[in-house]
Write an enzyme that holds these catalytic residues in place. Structure first.
Site, PDB file in Angstrom:
ATOM      1  CG  ASP A  49      12.137 -43.181  13.897  1.00  0.00           C
ATOM      2  OD1 ASP A  49      12.662 -42.240  13.268  1.00  0.00           O
ATOM      3  OD2 ASP A  49      12.807 -44.087  14.456  1.00  0.00           O
ATOM      4  CB  SER A  50      11.427 -37.434  12.765  1.00  0.00           C
ATOM      5  OG  SER A  50      10.715 -37.569  11.561  1.00  0.00           O
ATOM      6  CG  ASP A  74      11.960 -44.372   9.956  1.00  0.00           C
ATOM      7  OD1 ASP A  74      12.845 -45.049   9.396  1.00  0.00           O
ATOM      8  OD2 ASP A  74      12.149 -43.233  10.414  1.00  0.00           O
ATOM      9  CE  LYS A 106      14.615 -43.507   7.450  1.00  0.00           C
ATOM     10  NZ  LYS A 106      15.235 -43.625   8.806  1.00  0.00           N
ATOM     11  CD  GLU A 123      17.562 -44.875  12.937  1.00  0.00           C
ATOM     12  OE1 GLU A 123      18.298 -44.934  13.943  1.00  0.00           O
ATOM     13  OE2 GLU A 123      16.662 -44.021  12.811  1.00  0.00           O
ATOM     14  CD  GLU A 128      19.829 -38.174  10.801  1.00  0.00           C
ATOM     15  OE1 GLU A 128      19.167 -39.197  10.552  1.00  0.00           O
ATOM     16  OE2 GLU A 128      19.484 -37.323  11.644  1.00  0.00           O
TER      17      GLU A 128
HETATM   18  O1  KIV Z   1      12.679 -40.255  11.074  1.00  0.00           O
HETATM   19  C1  KIV Z   1      13.115 -39.455  10.235  1.00  0.00           C
HETATM   20  O2  KIV Z   1      12.536 -38.412   9.966  1.00  0.00           O
HETATM   21  C2  KIV Z   1      14.365 -39.789   9.566  1.00  0.00           C
HETATM   22  C3  KIV Z   1      15.012 -38.710   8.748  1.00  0.00           C
HETATM   23  C4  KIV Z   1      15.605 -37.691   9.628  1.00  0.00           C
HETATM   24  C5  KIV Z   1      15.992 -39.263   7.780  1.00  0.00           C
HETATM   25  O3  KIV Z   1      14.858 -40.867   9.695  1.00  0.00           O
END
Ligand code: KIV
Length: 262
Positions: free
Chosen positions: A45-46, A84, A112, A114, A181
């Protein structure tokens, strides 16, 4: 490269072989990443920050994630694709199941999420229904507002103990991978040794089983490079070579160095 599965990554951990992970958001880069021999793609989600220009990952929707996961999936064959779950897409177990189903049907092989203790029931429910889970602890960017900024986590003893405890509990709940992280290198190494599942670090030192970087950071495209990033374009003449250099540096342990760690 033959098809990468969770068993491939588990075997790497058992053999003490480090592996590289990279964020990727489209088909062209997915192809380049696969050509570089990188086995795991995180559609992170970056993308909210590096593609959409937001200040945080919070505005990203599950539909955004599905769109980019589908694009990546069309661009490569062998890499394991982690999708994500974005902010607000897994507030309840039912919502997590619905959001994850969309991401898996778009081409993700794993999702993934968090967080620690509050997600244990959700992790078990996802795994029971055939959805592998990568947990994410330490600096969890979706909680930037409760953390008070993008800061290293686990510097204090009590916080370090909480992260270690959470790591053991997400593994026990069924997580197949863990991202750590921005935590001190010694804590990340201790957690990696305590778990059976592969641990992927970002800003977590050299003692984890794998490393992940944001694509735009490691290509030197981001406005400000965090301390834990190396710009692999500095010493290479093209993107394909930079991706291969990143893969090799993770595998041979030359990245990250002490200068990238906390
Ligand atoms: O969204 C992302 O790119 C991430 C990484 C920084 C681990 O969660």
């Amino acid at each position: 490269m033959s098809k990468v599965t969770i068993n491939t990554l588990q075997a790497h951990k058992q053999a003490g072989e480090k592996f590289a992970v990279i964020t990727t958001y489209d088909a062209t880069f997915a192809h380049l990443v696969e050509q570089a021999g990188i086995e795991v793609i995180l559609v992170g989600d970056s993308l909210g920050m590096v593609l959409q220009g937001h200040q945080s990952t919070l505005p990203v929707s599950n539909d955004d994630m599905a769109y980019h996961i589908a694009s990546v999936s069309r661009g490569c064959d062998a890499p394991l694709i982690i999708g994500d779950l974005p902010f607000g897409a897994y507030n309840t177990c039912e919502q997590a199941l619905a959001s994850s189903t969309v991401l898996m049907q778009s081409g993700a092989h794993m999702v993934k999420l968090e967080g620690g203790e509050w997600l244990l029931g959700t992790i078990s429910a996802l795994v029971e229904r055939g959805i592998p889970v990568c947990a994410h602890l330490g600096l969890t960017p979706q909680s930037v507002n409760t953390l008070g900024g993008y800061k290293v986590q686990g510097r204090e003893q009590s916080q370090a103990e909480q992260i270690l405890e959470d790591a053991k509990r997400v593994e026990a709940a069924g997580a197949s991978l863990l991202v750590l992280e921005c935590v001190p290198a010694d804590l990340a190494a201790q957690i990696t040794q305590s778990l059976q599942i592969p641990v992927i670090g970002i800003g977590a030192g050299a003692g984890t089983d794998a490393q992940v970087l944001v694509l735009h950071d490691m290509l030197g495209l981001s406005k400000r490079l965090p301390k834990f990033v190396h710009n692999f374009m500095d010493s290479q003449s093209n993107i394909q070579a930079a991706l291969s250099a990143y893969n090799s540096a993770v595998q041979d342990g030359s990245f990250p160095g002490p200068e990238h760690s906390f």
